[in-house]
Design a protein around this motif. Structure first.
Motif, PDB file in Angstrom:
ATOM      1  N   GLY A  66      41.386  32.825  25.706  1.00  0.00           N
ATOM      2  CA  GLY A  66      41.466  31.504  26.323  1.00  0.00           C
ATOM      3  C   GLY A  66      42.549  31.481  27.390  1.00  0.00           C
ATOM      4  N   VAL A  67      42.220  30.914  28.539  1.00  0.00           N
ATOM      5  CA  VAL A  67      43.212  30.713  29.602  1.00  0.00           C
ATOM      6  C   VAL A  67      43.246  29.211  29.844  1.00  0.00           C
ATOM      7  N   LEU A  68      44.412  28.598  29.651  1.00  0.00           N
ATOM      8  CA  LEU A  68      44.480  27.147  29.771  1.00  0.00           C
ATOM      9  C   LEU A  68      45.330  26.782  30.987  1.00  0.00           C
ATOM     10  N   LEU A  69      44.677  26.315  32.048  1.00  0.00           N
ATOM     11  CA  LEU A  69      45.408  25.920  33.257  1.00  0.00           C
ATOM     12  C   LEU A  69      45.994  24.515  33.066  1.00  0.00           C
ATOM     13  N   ASN A  70      47.148  24.284  33.673  1.00  0.00           N
ATOM     14  CA  ASN A  70      47.871  23.036  33.404  1.00  0.00           C
ATOM     15  C   ASN A  70      47.250  21.816  34.074  1.00  0.00           C
ATOM     16  N   ARG A  71      46.438  22.054  35.112  1.00  0.00           N
ATOM     17  CA  ARG A  71      45.736  20.931  35.748  1.00  0.00           C
ATOM     18  C   ARG A  71      44.433  21.446  36.350  1.00  0.00           C
ATOM     19  N   ASN A  72      43.723  20.572  37.030  1.00  0.00           N
ATOM     20  CA  ASN A  72      42.460  20.955  37.645  1.00  0.00           C
ATOM     21  C   ASN A  72      42.697  21.589  39.009  1.00  0.00           C
ATOM     22  N   TYR A  73      42.311  22.870  39.151  1.00  0.00           N
ATOM     23  CA  TYR A  73      42.514  23.586  40.411  1.00  0.00           C
ATOM     24  C   TYR A  73      41.219  23.773  41.187  1.00  0.00           C
ATOM     25  N   VAL A 166      37.197  43.596  41.970  1.00  0.00           N
ATOM     26  CA  VAL A 166      38.030  42.543  41.367  1.00  0.00           C
ATOM     27  C   VAL A 166      39.483  42.715  41.812  1.00  0.00           C
ATOM     28  N   ASP A 167      39.971  43.953  41.770  1.00  0.00           N
ATOM     29  CA  ASP A 167      41.355  44.210  42.174  1.00  0.00           C
ATOM     30  C   ASP A 167      41.582  43.864  43.638  1.00  0.00           C
ATOM     31  N   ALA A 168      40.594  44.183  44.487  1.00  0.00           N
ATOM     32  CA  ALA A 168      40.730  43.873  45.913  1.00  0.00           C
ATOM     33  C   ALA A 168      40.780  42.361  46.129  1.00  0.00           C
ATOM     34  N   VAL A 169      39.938  41.633  45.407  1.00  0.00           N
ATOM     35  CA  VAL A 169      39.932  40.168  45.509  1.00  0.00           C
ATOM     36  C   VAL A 169      41.281  39.613  45.065  1.00  0.00           C
ATOM     37  N   LEU A 170      41.791  40.110  43.939  1.00  0.00           N
ATOM     38  CA  LEU A 170      43.071  39.607  43.421  1.00  0.00           C
ATOM     39  C   LEU A 170      44.226  39.961  44.355  1.00  0.00           C
ATOM     40  N   ALA A 171      44.129  41.129  44.998  1.00  0.00           N
ATOM     41  CA  ALA A 171      45.208  41.572  45.888  1.00  0.00           C
ATOM     42  C   ALA A 171      45.344  40.646  47.099  1.00  0.00           C
ATOM     43  N   CYS A 172      44.270  39.926  47.429  1.00  0.00           N
ATOM     44  CA  CYS A 172      44.345  38.988  48.549  1.00  0.00           C
ATOM     45  C   CYS A 172      45.278  37.834  48.243  1.00  0.00           C
ATOM     46  N   GLY A 173      45.458  37.554  46.952  1.00  0.00           N
ATOM     47  CA  GLY A 173      46.390  36.504  46.545  1.00  0.00           C
ATOM     48  C   GLY A 173      46.081  35.142  47.144  1.00  0.00           C
ATOM     49  N   ASP A 174      44.824  34.895  47.440  1.00  0.00           N
ATOM     50  CA  ASP A 174      44.449  33.633  48.070  1.00  0.00           C
ATOM     51  C   ASP A 174      43.790  32.727  47.042  1.00  0.00           C
ATOM     52  N   ARG A 175      44.497  31.673  46.645  1.00  0.00           N
ATOM     53  CA  ARG A 175      43.991  30.816  45.587  1.00  0.00           C
ATOM     54  C   ARG A 175      42.827  29.938  46.029  1.00  0.00           C
TER      55      ARG A 175
END
Ligand code: UDP
Ligand code: MG
Length: 195
Positions: A66-73, A166-175
């Motif tokens: 489970g990953v629980l984000l603190n608000r709606n992103y 997946v790693d390439a996408v994450l490396a972009c660091g663009d939320r």
């Protein structure tokens, strides 16, 4: 390429009514796979009982994270949060509302095993209105023009990604990234599969 571990990543926003069936069907599909799997459920600041259900499910089922984000992103930020937690050599994204049947996941994984970097679901018989289908076709064309990346069926989030993508996408660091387009921009071999 045979994966050792496959992650299913599901963004969840106010899905308390869909979660029990989603979990049941995803676990059934995952447990029948010839490799290990995990189910990553990302609560995107739901205002209903989704977070509670996810926490209880993660407690009960060994494969569930489970990953629980603190608000709606927003949907794609939630997917990115799930990708960041996923440990699989292959990651499959799907929606929580069961518009993408989890039973189709083995088809996507077969294409990954055959060497694809990204496999995307293609909704052929859609349970949508004519208006929705036309709007969605226009959207697909517009997105292709803007991004110059063809992601096929933009609305379909049932997709499988190889770890390096997946790693390439994450490396972009663009939320604010739109995950399918960003992923496809890194992918050499892309296939669409009817679901
Ligand atoms: N979702 C999310 N955050 C949001 C909105 C949606 O995590 O702010 C999730 C939602 O629970 C679902 C997926 O993203 O699993 C797709 O959302 P929805 O079904 O509303 O979108 P559509 O079917 O119109 O693409
Ligand atoms: Mg939906």
């Amino acid at each position: 390429m045979t994966p050792r571990l496959v992650s299913f990543v599901v963004p969840v926003y106010n899905e308390q009514d869909n979660l029990p069936e989603l979990v049941r069907r995803s676990l059934a599909v995952g447990r029948a796979l010839p490799y290990a799997f995990e189910l990553v459920l990302v609560n995107d600041g739901s205002r209903d009982d989704s977070a509670k259900i996810i926490a209880a499910t993660a407690e009960r089922e060994p494969e569930v994270v489970g990953v629980l984000l603190n608000r709606n992103y927003g949907q794609h930020a939630a997917v990115l949060a799930g990708l960041a937690e996923a440990r699989g050599d292959v990651v499959v994204t799907l929606d929580a509302d069961l518009q993408n049947p989890p039973e189709e996941i083995p088809k996507l994984l077969a294409a990954i095993e055959e060497g694809c970097d990204v496999v995307s679901g293609l909704r052929r018989r859609r349970k949508d209105t004519l208006f929705r289908r036309v709007a969605s076709r226009l959207m697909n064309q517009l997105m292709l023009r803007i991004t110059r990346v063809n992601v096929g069926d933009y609305g379909c989030m049932l997709r499988a990604y190889r770890r390096d993508i997946v790693d390439a996408v994450l490396a972009c660091g663009d939320r604010s990234a739109y995950v399918p387009a960003l992923a496809n921009s890194f992918a050499g071999r892309i296939r669409e599969i009817e679901v």
